[in-house]
Design a protein around this motif. Sequence first.
Motif, PDB file in Angstrom:
ATOM      1  N   GLN A   1      37.870  10.161  86.542  1.00 49.61           N
ATOM      2  CA  GLN A   1      39.234   9.913  87.001  1.00 49.61           C
ATOM      3  C   GLN A   1      40.187  10.839  86.257  1.00 49.61           C
ATOM      4  O   GLN A   1      40.004  11.098  85.070  1.00 49.61           O
ATOM      5  N   GLN A   2      41.191  11.308  86.967  1.00 49.71           N
ATOM      6  CA  GLN A   2      42.164  12.195  86.333  1.00 49.71           C
ATOM      7  C   GLN A   2      43.348  11.391  85.809  1.00 49.71           C
ATOM      8  O   GLN A   2      43.817  10.459  86.461  1.00 49.71           O
TER       9      GLN A   2
ATOM     10  N   ASP B   1      35.659  10.006  77.148  1.00 53.86           N
ATOM     11  CA  ASP B   1      34.713  10.177  78.249  1.00 53.86           C
ATOM     12  C   ASP B   1      33.274  10.060  77.747  1.00 53.86           C
ATOM     13  O   ASP B   1      32.455   9.346  78.344  1.00 53.86           O
TER      14      ASP B   1
ATOM     15  N   THR C   1      46.631  17.357  82.094  1.00 50.24           N
ATOM     16  CA  THR C   1      45.801  16.497  82.926  1.00 50.24           C
ATOM     17  C   THR C   1      44.376  16.566  82.409  1.00 50.24           C
ATOM     18  O   THR C   1      43.863  17.653  82.124  1.00 50.24           O
TER      19      THR C   1
ATOM     20  N   ASP D   1      40.255  14.670  82.557  1.00 54.06           N
ATOM     21  CA  ASP D   1      39.305  13.900  83.345  1.00 54.06           C
ATOM     22  C   ASP D   1      38.548  12.972  82.403  1.00 54.06           C
ATOM     23  O   ASP D   1      37.938  13.432  81.435  1.00 54.06           O
TER      24      ASP D   1
END
Length: 85
Positions: A16-17, A37, A10, A12
């Motif tokens: 948002q994950q 990101d 998972t 980020d």
Amino acid sequence: MSDGQKTKTTVDIYGQQFTIVGDESKSHMRHVASIVDDKMREINEKNPYLDINKLAVLTAVNVVHDYLKLKEELERLKGQIKEKD
């Protein structure tokens, strides 16, 4: 990873994950997510009024542009090496 098993992690991205599944290590997938990101945040700084969808598309366009430029440079360098052989 070469044993055929998928890795799940998972990450980020832009607050948002996302769950990512792939053949690479978790650290590699996290690194990729970090680059995405960073690029989204960089573009957002220059264009703060973009909605998330437009920001994501512009990020994809920028990343593919960077990829193609690197690919072209790699081919150019391979050509130079081949000429020397």
